[in-house]
Every structure is written in C-alpha cells, then in structure tokens.
Scaffold this motif. Structure first.
Motif, PDB file in Angstrom:
ATOM      1  N   ARG A  30      -8.433  -3.360   3.207  1.00 17.90           N
ATOM      2  CA  ARG A  30      -8.399  -2.193   2.318  1.00 17.90           C
ATOM      3  C   ARG A  30      -9.765  -1.986   1.682  1.00 17.90           C
TER       4      ARG A  30
ATOM      5  N   MET B 139       0.856  -1.183   0.000  1.00 18.42           N
ATOM      6  CA  MET B 139       0.000   0.000   0.000  1.00 18.42           C
ATOM      7  C   MET B 139       0.895   1.236   0.000  1.00 18.42           C
TER       8      MET B 139
ATOM      9  N   GLY C 205      -0.704  -4.017   2.596  1.00 23.34           N
ATOM     10  CA  GLY C 205      -1.846  -3.177   2.925  1.00 23.34           C
ATOM     11  C   GLY C 205      -2.925  -3.897   3.688  1.00 23.34           C
TER      12      GLY C 205
ATOM     13  N   ARG D 245      -9.381   1.897   8.707  1.00 24.70           N
ATOM     14  CA  ARG D 245      -8.858   0.622   8.249  1.00 24.70           C
ATOM     15  C   ARG D 245      -7.612   0.295   9.060  1.00 24.70           C
TER      16      ARG D 245
ATOM     17  N   VAL E 133      -3.922  -1.302   9.217  1.00 25.80           N
ATOM     18  CA  VAL E 133      -2.820  -1.554   8.288  1.00 25.80           C
ATOM     19  C   VAL E 133      -1.607  -2.016   9.071  1.00 25.80           C
TER      20      VAL E 133
END
Length: 302
Positions: free
Chosen positions: A152, A81, A148, A122, A124
């Motif tokens: 996601r 990501m 990521g 989110r 990560v």
C-alpha cells in the motif's frame, strides 16, 4: 548474508562494555522488518549498523553480537483496505459472488490520471470481507478487502498523485516542496512515465544546467539531475546504480556532455554524511560527481 530494517529506532540505554571499555552495549527500542529470507548464521557472525533511511546510509559502527533479532515473532495482523465507489466489471463481480476467496488470489489496483494513463500500481489480495451499496449512491459498491497487503502507498503519495493527475509534470522543481518520502514518490511516477511511451533516442554533446537550490537529499538529487538532462517529469535513475545504468545509454542522454551544477555547495553539505560505500568514504554527492566524470561527463560545480 542478511539485513534488517529497524523502524522508528530509539536508543533506550547504553553503557560501556564489561570487557572492553572502548565498546558500548546499546539497547534499542525498534520495530524490525526482515527484507531477505532467513539464513543460518555462521559460527562467528559480525554485524554492522547503518544509520539512515536510504540504501546510501552511512555506517554507524560494528557490533560483536546482537540479541533480540533471533526470536520468533508473530505475523502482524492484516490491515483491511476500503475500496470506495467501485463500478464492478465481470472479474470483480465474480469475486463478489464468492467473497471469501483464498488469500493467494490477488489483483492489481491501478492509479490513473485524467487521461486514463497508469500513474502507479499496487498488488492487493482479493479476499473480500464485505461488499455493500456505496456511500456515493447509484449502482456503485463499497468493498472491504481483508488485507490491503504490504504494497500500500504511503500517505506522502497522495499529494504527488494529485499533482500528476492532469498528466506528467511540465514545470521544473514541482517536487521541491516535498520531504524525502514525497520526493521518492515523485521518482516512482517518473519511473513509470519513462516506460510509456518508449524512451527517446540518445543524444550526446552539449551543455546542461542543474538547478541545485533544492538538492538537500538523495531523491532530490535524482529529481534535479533528471530535470536537467531531460526536462520535468522524466526519469534518469533514482539511486546510484540506476543512475549509472542510465548513463550507459537508452534513456535519452548519453556522455560525453557538460553538466553545470549551480548552487552545488547545497548538495555537498546536505549529503556530506550520506555514504554509499563505507570503504571509499566518499559522500553521495562526491560519488555522483566521480561517476559522472568517469563516464565522460564534464562537471562544472558552481
């Protein structure tokens, strides 16, 4: 005991079963996602296939045996990501000083509107492959995360976030132009908007009007019901069980009241094949109407 999501499933071949001509052997080409931890199968398991993309999918038949699921599969390769234009504060600077951190280290990536309110979040992993001066210039940095993660957002979320950037929706039916995935992303934002600020006191009685012109799928149904009861941008459940919880109180409106559902035939037809409980055979539309009536709502279908 366990279920698997079949991703982009395609029927490759089918033929009558060698022992029972009333049955078929079917070959699917599909991606497979396991959504629960693996259990040891019973001596004589049975399998059921559901067709659809929601938890309210319809049963597509039962299988006496399944081959191909119970084979070890390699974990998918991580998908990096890119974080563009970061202005790092001390926690991120600490991560940059030791970029190859454990994969178990993680953080939250928050999506903010123009007022600084959180629209979405989110998780990560903080394992950093590379950090470099940002393409945007100044003291900003661009960071590549090694993985990521699985949390996601889908591409459908981007236009929804753009729609909500100025703040929660204030106009009705702004969700209507989106497909089912986009409408589900819209419901994600209403879920968070409900939590902050605190929910309003419950009101009962009165009459509410549901605009049914755009109720062509399950997410659309819940977008429309929430707007009818509480106004644009509010939350009142995103699937059957959550909707039942909302009718129990604590979300702004509680029965008894009257709900006039305009253009209800659109939802009746669109959701005719969406079945929450295969045992009772009711469509999702019929199930929602029955739930409303059992909870003390007078439903007027027009």
């Amino acid at each position: 005991m366990q279920w698997w999501t079949l991703v982009d499933a395609v029927v490759v071949a089918h033929q009558p079963h060698s022992v029972d001509p009333a049955r078929y052997d079917i070959v699917l080409g599909t991606g497979v996602s396991s959504e629960e931890s693996f259990f040891e199968l019973p001596a004589a398991p049975r399998f059921e296939l559901f067709a659809g993309t929601t938890v309210a999918a319809a049963s597509a038949g039962r299988c006496s045996a399944v081959d191909g699921l119970f084979k070890p599969r390699a974990d998918p390769a991580p998908v990096p990501m890119e974080l563009i234009g970061c202005e790092p504060s001390e926690p991120l600077l600490a991560a940059l000083r030791r970029p190859r951190r454990s994969e178990r280290d993680w953080g939250y990536l928050l999506v903010l509107d123009r007022h600084g309110a959180v629209m979405a979040s989110r998780t990560v992993g903080l394992a950093i492959t590379e950090a470099r001066p940002s393409l945007l210039g100044g003291t900003l940095v661009d960071i590549t995360l090694t993985d990521g993660g699985d949390d996601r957002p889908s591409p459908a979320a981007r236009p929804i976030w753009a729609e909500w950037y100025q703040g929660p929706s204030a106009e009705p039916n702004l969700w209507a132009p989106y497909d089912s995935q986009g409408r589900a992303a819209w419901l994600d934002l209403t879920t968070r908007a409900w939590r902050v600020p605190a929910p309003r006191p419950d009101h009962s009685g009165g009459e509410y009007h549901l605009d049914g012109r755009f109720v062509t799928d399950v997410p659309g149904l819940h977008c429309a019901i929430a707007e009818a009861l509480l106004g644009p941008g509010h939350y009142f459940g995103r699937e059957w069980n959550a909707f039942k919880d909302c009718l129990g109180g604590g979300f702004g409106v509680t029965p008894p009241f009257t709900l006039t559902w305009h253009d209800s035939e659109i939802a009746r037809r669109a959701l005719a094949d969406v079945v929450e409980d295969p045992e009772d055979g009711l469509s999702y539309f019929e199930d929602i109407v029955r739930l409303l009536e059992r909870c003390g709502v007078t439903v007027v279908l027009r």
